[in-house]
Each structure stands twice: as C-alpha cells, then as structure tokens.
Design a protein around this motif. Structure first.
Motif, PDB file in Angstrom:
ATOM      1  N   LEU A  34      -7.920  14.913   3.359  1.00  0.00           N
ATOM      2  CA  LEU A  34      -7.586  15.803   2.260  1.00  0.00           C
ATOM      3  C   LEU A  34      -7.636  17.248   2.737  1.00  0.00           C
ATOM      4  O   LEU A  34      -8.623  17.692   3.321  1.00  0.00           O
ATOM      5  CB  LEU A  34      -8.548  15.601   1.089  1.00  0.00           C
TER       6      LEU A  34
ATOM      7  N   LEU B  61      -2.568  15.293   1.470  1.00  0.00           N
ATOM      8  CA  LEU B  61      -3.173  14.367   2.426  1.00  0.00           C
ATOM      9  C   LEU B  61      -2.440  14.486   3.757  1.00  0.00           C
ATOM     10  O   LEU B  61      -1.222  14.257   3.823  1.00  0.00           O
ATOM     11  CB  LEU B  61      -3.062  12.922   1.940  1.00  0.00           C
TER      12      LEU B  61
ATOM     13  N   ALA C  22      -1.549  14.775  -2.839  1.00  0.00           N
ATOM     14  CA  ALA C  22      -2.711  13.924  -3.095  1.00  0.00           C
ATOM     15  C   ALA C  22      -2.791  13.383  -4.522  1.00  0.00           C
ATOM     16  O   ALA C  22      -3.276  12.272  -4.726  1.00  0.00           O
ATOM     17  CB  ALA C  22      -3.994  14.680  -2.749  1.00  0.00           C
TER      18      ALA C  22
ATOM     19  N   TYR D  19      -7.604   5.648  -0.359  1.00  0.00           N
ATOM     20  CA  TYR D  19      -7.552   6.886  -1.146  1.00  0.00           C
ATOM     21  C   TYR D  19      -6.868   6.581  -2.467  1.00  0.00           C
ATOM     22  O   TYR D  19      -5.837   5.932  -2.518  1.00  0.00           O
ATOM     23  CB  TYR D  19      -6.768   7.983  -0.419  1.00  0.00           C
TER      24      TYR D  19
END
Length: 177
Positions: free
Chosen positions: A6, A72, A100, A173
């Motif tokens: 991230l 990301l 993200a 994620y």
C-alpha cells in the motif's frame, strides 16, 4: 516483494493554464520536505502517510486542489488483463499500481476438509481459466501458485469459482468497507 504494498497518493487538480510551471514548482518545493516515491502525470505517490501529509501545506500554498487515495504497488513481474486500465496504471518508473479502494487480491489453495476426505480434487488451472475474464492483474508467488487482483465487488464470485474447483480464495488484500 511478493504481496502488493500500500502506497499513498495525491491526485492534483492542476489549473490548465499553469500546469507545467506549477507542477515543476510543487515538485521542487517537495524536494527538501519529503521523499516522492513515484509519480504518474499529476498523481504523486509516497511510501507513507506521513510523507503524503508533508505535501498538504505545499498544495495549500499554491491553491492546488487534490484528492488523496491509496494505491497498491504490485510485485514484478506482473501480467495485466484488459480491464486493468480502469483500475490501475503503470507509472513513469514502470511500476504497476491498482487503486486500493476498488480491488481485492487473493491466491488460490486447496480446500482443507476437516470432516474426512475432500469431495473434489483441487483444480487450480481450471479455476484460473474460469477467473480469467474477471482478472485485472496476476503475478507469481515465490512459494508457488499465483496471486490475482479482481474488482473488490467480485470477491464472492472468486470464492464461488474457487469452491467449484476444490479450492478456496485466500485474501491477501481487501479494501476497508
């Protein structure tokens, strides 16, 4: 790096008539205050939230509106799929990013059955083939297998496809809701 990392970004809304000059001044002003990790057009990318926060007074000084977002950074080598451009970008430094808040990342593994023998044989290649039309990006994992990125709203679909082929989706994620 095997999992996405991230990063913190600011999308600048530069005035049309002052774009080139203002952008150069902002980058110069940043030089002594924070470390810019990467950039893509008017998107500035930082490694930490603290570094991104150092940008705010500079943008205020130049009256530049911006939107902050998470991105990301994907590990190399990465394969991108047709819908990738709607959910990510390749930066000036050839780093591959996904937005993200729009994506989820997972890998497939065999389903463990604690109640005796498994009913289905794990068929990862068939699951991957079924998932392919929904993929945004994919990259190899050092322990074997592949990590996949999809639209976050398709998480249940990915889980169903994994189950249909004797596997499970292990989430690496998932955006905060």
């Amino acid at each position: 790096m095997t999992d996405p990392v991230l990063k913190y970004a600011a999308a600048l809304d530069m005035p049309e008539d002052k774009r080139a000059g203002y952008y150069a001044q902002i980058v110069k002003a940043l030089a002594g205050k924070t470390a810019l990790f990467d950039r893509d057009k008017e998107l500035l990318i930082f490694s930490s939230l603290e570094e991104l926060e150092r940008l705010r007074p500079i943008l205020k000084q130049y009256a530049i509106p911006s939107e902050e977002l998470g991105v990301l950074l994907l590990p190399a080598p990465v394969t991108t799929y047709p819908a990738f451009g709607d959910y990510g970008f390749v930066s000036r430094l050839d780093n591959v990013y996904l937005y993200a808040d729009l994506v989820a990342v997972f890998r497939l593994r065999a389903a463990a059955d604690s109640h005796g023998p498994r009913l289905r044989v794990f068929e990862p290649r068939q699951a991957e083939a079924q998932l392919e039309e929904h993929l945004l990006a994919a990259w190899p994992q050092p322990e074997g297998g592949t990590a996949f990125a999809i639209e976050a709203q398709l998480a249940e679909l990915a889980e169903g496809i994994a189950r249909a082929y004797g596997g499970v989706a292990v989430w690496i994620y998932m955006p905060e809701q």
